[in-house]
Design an enzyme around this catalytic site. Structure first.
Site, short mmCIF file in Angstrom:
data_model
loop_
_atom_site.label_atom_id
_atom_site.label_comp_id
_atom_site.label_asym_id
_atom_site.label_seq_id
_atom_site.Cartn_x
_atom_site.Cartn_y
_atom_site.Cartn_z
N ALA A 1 0.84 -1.21 0.00
CA ALA A 1 0.00 0.00 0.00
C ALA A 1 0.87 1.26 0.00
CB ALA A 1 -0.93 -0.01 1.20
N TYR B 1 7.38 -9.89 20.53
CA TYR B 1 6.88 -8.95 19.51
C TYR B 1 6.70 -7.57 20.14
CZ TYR B 1 3.75 -6.88 16.01
OH TYR B 1 3.19 -6.04 15.06
#
Length: 266
Positions: free
Chosen positions: A20, A151
């Site tokens: 994108a 994470y």
């Protein structure tokens, strides 16, 4: 920043947010190097982009961003072909709690390395003409996430590193603005990782709880993250900013109550 003729490099560019970003940069007149590990998806992405944009304005480079040598080579190929570098989006990321060393290497080490490589080419200190670096983090970089502690650690690291190196850039007059984007859940392949026991290891137990969180907070489309990118590129005042993007509030910023006094360089 007027993007016409500018040169960008995007990691993790073949799909999701990276793709994108790439499409948006091309649509605004930039030239873009698409850097991605997956050669087949990268080639398909490049082919699709060539149907809409001038093929000479984009370059696909198959690259493991976790490899210092490969990432250095990707930056050099970009500058060798396009002649300069103005925008770098360190976007590549994974979620793998089972192989947490790899998660740290891709999510944090490669972002730091990508930032330093970008500065080698763009910083006024090195004879560059300035530019913009955007490092992708996550809301997990601002809040604890029990279902993904490593994470979370990497994204906290990205936020802290970006804010700090942005301060360095300002003090030493690098001419490079460095910001980070922290979106909530985004409709990308990364979102599916929580459903894999092989990837999540013992944190797979949170699978159903994470799905409930996703249902509660909703899923963002990459197009909204692109709006955030464009705001950063166009607002010359943004440096060291931590942009948050959520379903409920859209694009907004993390506000910090105190700022430590920074060292003075004379």
């Amino acid at each position: 920043m007027d993007l016409t003729g500018k040169v960008g490099l995007v990691t993790g560019a073949a799909q999701g947010i990276g793709r994108a970003f790439t499409e948006a940069l091309l649509r605004h007149g930039a030239k873009v190097a698409l850097v991605d590990l997956n050669k087949s998806i990268g080639d398909a992405c490049k082919k699709a982009l060539d149907e809409e944009f001038d093929a000479a304005r984009s370059l696909f480079i198959a690259c493991d961003v976790g490899s210092e040598e490969e990432l250095k080579c990707a930056f050099k190929k970009t500058v060798d072909l396009f002649g300069s570098l103005d925008i770098v989006c360190n976007n590549a990321g994974i979620n793998n709690e089972n192989n947490w060393e790899k998660t740290i290497n891709i999510n944090l080490t490669s972002v730091i390395r990508g930032t330093y490589l970008a500065l080698e080419y763009m910083s006024r200190e090195n004879g560059g003409k300035g530019g913009v670096i955007v490092n992708m983090a996550s809301l997990s970089g601002l809040f604890p996430s029990a279902h993904g502690p490593v994470y979370t650690a990497t994204k906290h690291g990205v936020v802290g590193f970006t804010r700090s190196i942005a301060a360095t850039s300002k003090i030493l007059d690098y001419g490079v603005r460095i910001n980070t984007i922290c979106p909530a859940f985004v409709a990308t392949p990364l979102l599916d990782s929580v459903n894999s026991e092989q990837i999540m290891g013992k944190y797979y137990v949170f699978k159903d709880a994470v799905q409930k969180l996703i249902e509660h907070y909703g899923i963002l489309e990459p197009s909204l993250i692109v709006q955030g990118l464009m705001k950063i590129l166009q607002d010359e005042e943004l440096n060291g900013a931590v942009m948050k993007i959520t379903k409920s509030k859209g694009i907004h910023f993390e506000l910090y109550e105190t700022t430590l006094k920074q060292p003075e360089v004379k």
